[in-house]
Write a protein that holds these residues in place. Structure first.
Motif, PDB file in Angstrom:
ATOM      1  N   TYR A   1     -54.847   9.807 -12.983  1.00 27.95           N
ATOM      2  CA  TYR A   1     -53.600   9.987 -13.820  1.00 27.95           C
ATOM      3  C   TYR A   1     -53.935   9.036 -15.011  1.00 27.95           C
ATOM      4  CZ  TYR A   1     -50.430  11.397 -10.530  1.00 27.95           C
ATOM      5  OH  TYR A   1     -49.185  11.841  -8.970  1.00 27.95           O
ATOM      6  N   ARG A   2     -53.611   9.422 -16.453  1.00 30.42           N
ATOM      7  CA  ARG A   2     -53.504   8.583 -17.353  1.00 30.42           C
ATOM      8  C   ARG A   2     -51.615   8.101 -17.950  1.00 30.42           C
ATOM      9  NH1 ARG A   2     -56.911  13.118 -21.505  1.00 30.42           N
ATOM     10  NH2 ARG A   2     -55.205  14.165 -21.653  1.00 30.42           N
ATOM     11  N   GLN A   3     -51.709   7.478 -18.720  1.00 30.49           N
ATOM     12  CA  GLN A   3     -50.653   6.685 -19.204  1.00 30.49           C
ATOM     13  C   GLN A   3     -51.862   5.906 -21.153  1.00 30.49           C
ATOM     14  OE1 GLN A   3     -48.025   4.491 -17.506  1.00 30.49           O
ATOM     15  NE2 GLN A   3     -46.392   5.672 -18.795  1.00 30.49           N
ATOM     16  N   ALA A   4     -51.272   7.302 -22.025  1.00 32.85           N
ATOM     17  CA  ALA A   4     -51.172   6.536 -23.078  1.00 32.85           C
ATOM     18  C   ALA A   4     -50.368   5.672 -23.897  1.00 32.85           C
ATOM     19  CB  ALA A   4     -51.497   8.311 -24.567  1.00 32.85           C
ATOM     20  N   SER A   5     -50.120   4.990 -24.583  1.00 32.93           N
ATOM     21  CA  SER A   5     -49.423   4.340 -25.364  1.00 32.93           C
ATOM     22  C   SER A   5     -48.643   4.775 -25.819  1.00 32.93           C
ATOM     23  CB  SER A   5     -50.138   3.595 -26.029  1.00 32.93           C
ATOM     24  OG  SER A   5     -48.952   2.785 -26.596  1.00 32.93           O
ATOM     25  N   GLY A   6     -46.819   4.524 -25.037  1.00 34.30           N
ATOM     26  CA  GLY A   6     -45.438   5.429 -25.333  1.00 34.30           C
ATOM     27  C   GLY A   6     -45.551   6.513 -25.267  1.00 34.30           C
ATOM     28  N   LYS A   7     -46.238   7.267 -23.810  1.00 38.11           N
ATOM     29  CA  LYS A   7     -45.949   8.451 -23.227  1.00 38.11           C
ATOM     30  C   LYS A   7     -45.912   7.802 -21.535  1.00 38.11           C
ATOM     31  CE  LYS A   7     -48.664  11.020 -27.139  1.00 38.11           C
ATOM     32  NZ  LYS A   7     -49.242  12.098 -26.730  1.00 38.11           N
ATOM     33  N   GLN A   8     -45.722   9.214 -21.040  1.00 35.26           N
ATOM     34  CA  GLN A   8     -45.285   8.856 -20.058  1.00 35.26           C
ATOM     35  C   GLN A   8     -46.616   9.285 -19.394  1.00 35.26           C
ATOM     36  OE1 GLN A   8     -42.573  12.198 -18.932  1.00 35.26           O
ATOM     37  NE2 GLN A   8     -41.453  10.831 -19.116  1.00 35.26           N
ATOM     38  N   ARG A   9     -47.216   9.072 -18.025  1.00 31.50           N
ATOM     39  CA  ARG A   9     -47.629   8.958 -17.558  1.00 31.50           C
ATOM     40  C   ARG A   9     -48.205  10.550 -16.672  1.00 31.50           C
ATOM     41  NH1 ARG A   9     -48.272   5.472 -12.562  1.00 31.50           N
ATOM     42  NH2 ARG A   9     -47.761   3.473 -13.807  1.00 31.50           N
ATOM     43  N   GLU A  10     -49.106  11.258 -16.619  1.00 29.15           N
ATOM     44  CA  GLU A  10     -49.910  12.854 -16.608  1.00 29.15           C
ATOM     45  C   GLU A  10     -50.794  12.313 -15.858  1.00 29.15           C
ATOM     46  OE1 GLU A  10     -52.034  16.140 -20.008  1.00 29.15           O
ATOM     47  OE2 GLU A  10     -52.883  13.130 -20.121  1.00 29.15           O
ATOM     48  N   LEU A  11     -51.180  13.725 -14.897  1.00 30.55           N
ATOM     49  CA  LEU A  11     -52.422  14.039 -14.262  1.00 30.55           C
ATOM     50  C   LEU A  11     -53.039  14.667 -14.846  1.00 30.55           C
ATOM     51  CD1 LEU A  11     -53.292  14.139 -11.046  1.00 30.55           C
ATOM     52  CD2 LEU A  11     -51.321  16.087 -10.709  1.00 30.55           C
ATOM     53  N   VAL A  12     -54.427  14.255 -14.618  1.00 30.16           N
ATOM     54  CA  VAL A  12     -55.667  14.434 -15.045  1.00 30.16           C
ATOM     55  C   VAL A  12     -56.236  15.097 -14.475  1.00 30.16           C
ATOM     56  CG1 VAL A  12     -57.187  14.475 -16.305  1.00 30.16           C
ATOM     57  CG2 VAL A  12     -55.134  12.894 -16.964  1.00 30.16           C
TER      58      VAL A  12
END
Length: 119
Positions: A37-48
């Motif tokens: 997963y990744r989580q950018a600042s201010g965003k929800q965690r995203e499955l990559v």
């Protein structure tokens, strides 16, 4: 106790590459589906990316043909090879099993690996 530890993050210029590692302890990757997963600042965690216990890999459209998930059974480690990096790939990257590991009834997430891609 089952845990994962991510490593390999860093600062890279756009177009560069990084390889993230996810080391497991307390369980064996080969018997689990593993997600990055990744989580950018201010965003929800995203499955990559996802690597099934059967060895099938799937990716979110934004990283297809640039990222590769793989597993080294002997080292009980899963990797995420990231090529042609873009500034929008900047995020904290986490690995986990599917479903996520639980310790004392709570989901366990490692500290993550920070990736910063400069333009």
């Amino acid at each position: 106790q089952a845990q994962v530890v991510e490593s390999g993050g860093g600062l890279v210029q756009a177009g560069g590459s990084l390889r993230l590692s996810c080391a497991a302890s307390g369980f064996t990757f080969t018997s689990n589906t593993i997600d990055w997963y990744r989580q950018a600042s201010g965003k929800q965690r995203e499955l990559v990316a996802r690597l099934s216990d059967g060895g099938s890999a799937t990716y979110v459209d934004s990283v297809k043909d640039r990222f590769t998930i793989s597993r080294d059974n002997a080292k009980n480690t899963v990797y995420l090879q990231m090529n042609s990096l873009k500034p929008e790939d900047t995020a904290v990257y986490y690995c986990n099993t599917k479903p996520p590991l639980r310790i004392n009834g709570k989901e366990f997430w490692g500290q993550g690996a920070q990736v910063v891609v400069s333009s």
